[in-house]
Design an enzyme around this catalytic site. Structure first.
Site, PDB file in Angstrom:
ATOM      1  N   ARG A 137       0.853  -1.184   0.000  1.00 34.12           N
ATOM      2  CA  ARG A 137       0.000   0.000   0.000  1.00 34.12           C
ATOM      3  C   ARG A 137       0.887   1.231   0.000  1.00 34.12           C
ATOM      4  O   ARG A 137       1.736   1.377   0.877  1.00 34.12           O
ATOM      5  CB  ARG A 137      -0.858  -0.066   1.263  1.00 34.12           C
ATOM      6  CG  ARG A 137      -1.948   0.944   1.322  1.00 34.12           C
ATOM      7  CD  ARG A 137      -2.925   0.586   2.413  1.00 34.12           C
ATOM      8  NE  ARG A 137      -3.890  -0.413   1.967  1.00 34.12           N
ATOM      9  CZ  ARG A 137      -5.089  -0.598   2.529  1.00 34.12           C
ATOM     10  NH1 ARG A 137      -5.453   0.137   3.558  1.00 34.12           N
ATOM     11  NH2 ARG A 137      -5.919  -1.507   2.078  1.00 34.12           N
ATOM     12  N   LYS A 158      -7.172 -14.297   6.425  1.00 33.72           N
ATOM     13  CA  LYS A 158      -7.751 -14.558   5.097  1.00 33.72           C
ATOM     14  C   LYS A 158      -7.284 -15.892   4.552  1.00 33.72           C
ATOM     15  O   LYS A 158      -8.071 -16.720   4.116  1.00 33.72           O
ATOM     16  CB  LYS A 158      -7.241 -13.505   4.084  1.00 33.72           C
ATOM     17  CG  LYS A 158      -8.040 -12.266   3.964  1.00 33.72           C
ATOM     18  CD  LYS A 158      -7.580 -11.507   2.693  1.00 33.72           C
ATOM     19  CE  LYS A 158      -7.897 -10.048   2.821  1.00 33.72           C
ATOM     20  NZ  LYS A 158      -7.754  -9.291   1.562  1.00 33.72           N
ATOM     21  N   LYS A 208       2.024  -7.528   5.153  1.00 36.09           N
ATOM     22  CA  LYS A 208       1.573  -6.352   4.400  1.00 36.09           C
ATOM     23  C   LYS A 208       2.707  -5.345   4.392  1.00 36.09           C
ATOM     24  O   LYS A 208       3.437  -5.230   5.375  1.00 36.09           O
ATOM     25  CB  LYS A 208       0.354  -5.709   5.085  1.00 36.09           C
ATOM     26  CG  LYS A 208      -0.449  -4.804   4.176  1.00 36.09           C
ATOM     27  CD  LYS A 208      -1.477  -5.610   3.428  1.00 36.09           C
ATOM     28  CE  LYS A 208      -2.310  -4.747   2.500  1.00 36.09           C
ATOM     29  NZ  LYS A 208      -3.438  -5.528   1.948  1.00 36.09           N
ATOM     30  N   PRO A 231      -0.196  -5.976  -5.689  1.00 35.16           N
ATOM     31  CA  PRO A 231      -0.663  -4.587  -5.665  1.00 35.16           C
ATOM     32  C   PRO A 231      -1.720  -4.354  -4.577  1.00 35.16           C
ATOM     33  O   PRO A 231      -2.425  -5.268  -4.178  1.00 35.16           O
ATOM     34  CB  PRO A 231      -1.293  -4.376  -7.041  1.00 35.16           C
ATOM     35  CG  PRO A 231      -1.029  -5.604  -7.831  1.00 35.16           C
ATOM     36  CD  PRO A 231      -0.666  -6.692  -6.886  1.00 35.16           C
ATOM     37  N   GLY A 257     -17.079  -2.944 -10.092  1.00 40.49           N
ATOM     38  CA  GLY A 257     -17.568  -2.902 -11.475  1.00 40.49           C
ATOM     39  C   GLY A 257     -17.741  -4.313 -12.046  1.00 40.49           C
ATOM     40  O   GLY A 257     -18.756  -4.628 -12.674  1.00 40.49           O
ATOM     41  N   ALA A 316     -15.896  -0.613  -1.512  1.00 40.86           N
ATOM     42  CA  ALA A 316     -15.070   0.608  -1.564  1.00 40.86           C
ATOM     43  C   ALA A 316     -14.285   0.717  -0.262  1.00 40.86           C
ATOM     44  O   ALA A 316     -13.518  -0.170   0.063  1.00 40.86           O
ATOM     45  CB  ALA A 316     -15.961   1.808  -1.814  1.00 40.86           C
ATOM     46  N   ALA A 369     -14.582  -4.877   0.360  1.00 49.66           N
ATOM     47  CA  ALA A 369     -13.882  -3.833   1.117  1.00 49.66           C
ATOM     48  C   ALA A 369     -13.213  -4.457   2.341  1.00 49.66           C
ATOM     49  O   ALA A 369     -13.800  -5.314   3.004  1.00 49.66           O
ATOM     50  CB  ALA A 369     -14.858  -2.748   1.542  1.00 49.66           C
TER      51      ALA A 369
HETATM   52  N1  PHE Z   1      -4.302  -6.437  -2.315  1.00 51.90           N
HETATM   53  C1  PHE Z   1      -4.147  -7.866  -2.225  1.00 51.90           C
HETATM   54  C2  PHE Z   1      -4.660  -8.294  -0.865  1.00 51.90           C
HETATM   55  O1  PHE Z   1      -4.435  -7.598   0.100  1.00 51.90           O
HETATM   56  C3  PHE Z   1      -2.695  -8.198  -2.334  1.00 51.90           C
HETATM   57  C4  PHE Z   1      -2.325  -9.241  -3.330  1.00 51.90           C
HETATM   58  C5  PHE Z   1      -2.725  -9.157  -4.652  1.00 51.90           C
HETATM   59  C6  PHE Z   1      -1.529 -10.271  -2.951  1.00 51.90           C
HETATM   60  C7  PHE Z   1      -2.337 -10.121  -5.546  1.00 51.90           C
HETATM   61  C8  PHE Z   1      -1.155 -11.236  -3.830  1.00 51.90           C
HETATM   62  C9  PHE Z   1      -1.563 -11.150  -5.121  1.00 51.90           C
HETATM   63  O2  PHE Z   1      -5.314  -9.299  -0.718  1.00 51.90           O
END
Ligand code: PHE
Length: 352
Positions: free
Chosen positions: A47, A71, A83, A119, A192, A243, A265
């Site tokens: 980020r 997750k 992260k 990303p 979207g 969002a 989100a």
């Molecule tokens: N933004 C994604 C997430 O936090 C990060 C991510 C994207 C990690 C693609 C690996 C591959 O879940």
């Protein structure tokens, strides 16, 4: 945040490691929070944004890293959680971005595979290409031209869609979205794609957004716009927050006129008590860390574990099984959906 507050934040965090680098030329702080490598090397987004203070950036990194661990654990994906936050000062000179990302890439290279990234807010697949050139194998979601799988938005949207279908099955007794009304909050890259999928499945889709151009574009395609002020209290079967976070709290939960909340989100609740409020209001909340895992899971699976596109799609659709299990056991017990999902994650992590 005062200095001892930084210390408190770190003491209260149950993660493994925090790597901090100050980039003097830009004044940016690079924070890599590795929360858990118990199920595998840590994976999480990078980020890049401006925060009010160093403490806010740190708090964001620590919290988001932890939620990546949950997750992956809840869906049984063999990766740990981490992260990275690159906190750039206000008025950051964009011509310095490249050098900053190279510095960051060298740091990831030095970490030797402990943390691999994708990303997130403020970074793109092109940025991942750049990082990967400096530190090979450390960045996922690279552009197809650079050998990557591109944006994680499509699998993320598919995961949310599967979560919505599963939640409808538990709540209404059937997965069909025919005749169901879904309000998508945020018609951006994930929202979207979700709108399109829902419409194809026969749902009546309403949307809300704050961006004038996006609003006009989706309206032109025949979708009904709900102004952001009234959106949360709209009559619908499903509310899909796609969002910003923090949309569910003591002020908004009593206003909801939906039966299900499921969206991509991150950190939709303001506090843990909100999960209880949702339950007491008869709303089935699909925890955000379950609904949103599709993107990171599919991309990492394809780029690091050799999954084919079909395998990735099947695994993402499998989020529906987890959702059914979570919603059913919450409905049959005193537990909230968040508590059930966390318990599943903890069992996989082998914790208490
Ligand atoms: N933004 C994604 C997430 O936090 C990060 C991510 C994207 C990690 C693609 C690996 C591959 O879940």
């Amino acid at each position: 945040m005062m200095e001892d507050a930084v210390e408190t934040a770190l003491r209260n965090w149950d993660g493994e490691e925090l790597v901090v680098r100050f980039d003097r030329p830009t004044g940016a702080w690079i924070l890599v929070a590795i929360h858990s490598t118990r199920l595998g090397p840590a994976v999480g987004g990078t980020r890049l944004m401006t925060y009010p203070s160093f403490g806010d950036a740190l708090a964001d990194a620590l919290r988001l890293a932890e939620s990546m661990t949950t997750k992956f654990a809840v869906v049984g994906f063999p990766r740990g959680g981490g992260k990275a936050v690159i906190a750039v000062p206000a008025g950051f000179d964009p011509t310095r971005r490249l050098a900053l990302l190279e510095t960051y890439g060298r740091l990831l290279g030095a970490l030797g595979g402990l943390f691999t990234t994708g990303p997130d807010i403020g970074t793109s697949s092109e940025d991942m290409d750049l990082i990967d050139r400096v530190a090979a194998g450390r960045a996922f979601s690279r552009t197809p031209a650079a050998g990557g799988k591109g944006s994680s938005a499509p699998p993320t949207a598919l995961g949310v869609f599967s979560a919505i279908e599963a939640a409808c099955e538990v709540v209404f007794g059937g997965t069909s979205l025919e005749g169901r009304t879904v309000l998508v909050q945020g018609a951006g890259s994930v929202g979207g794609l979700l709108i399109e999928r829902l419409a194809r499945a026969g749902a009546t889709v309403l949307f809300t957004d704050v961006d004038a151009e996006r609003i006009a574009a989706w309206r032109a395609r025949g979708f009904r716009f709900v102004p952001p002020e009234g959106a949360i209290s709209s009559d619908c079967d499903v509310l899909a927050p796609c969002a910003v976070g923090g949309v569910l709290h003591h002020g908004t939960i009593p206003l909801l006129h939906c039966r299900i909340v499921a969206g991509s989100a991150n950190n939709q609740l303001v506090e843990e008590a909100d999960a209880r409020r949702l339950k007491e209001n008869g709303i089935a909340w699909v925890p955000d860390f379950v609904a949103s895992v599709g993107g990171a899971m599919a991309i990492t699976g394809m780029e690091a574990l050799g999954w084919s596109e079909d395998e990735a799609e099947e695994r993402v659709r499998g989020i529906g099984h987890v959702v059914r299990r979570v919603l059913r056991s919450a409905a049959e017990s005193e537990l909230t959906t968040a508590e059930v999902a966390r318990r599943i994650a903890r069992e996989r992590l082998g914790g208490p």
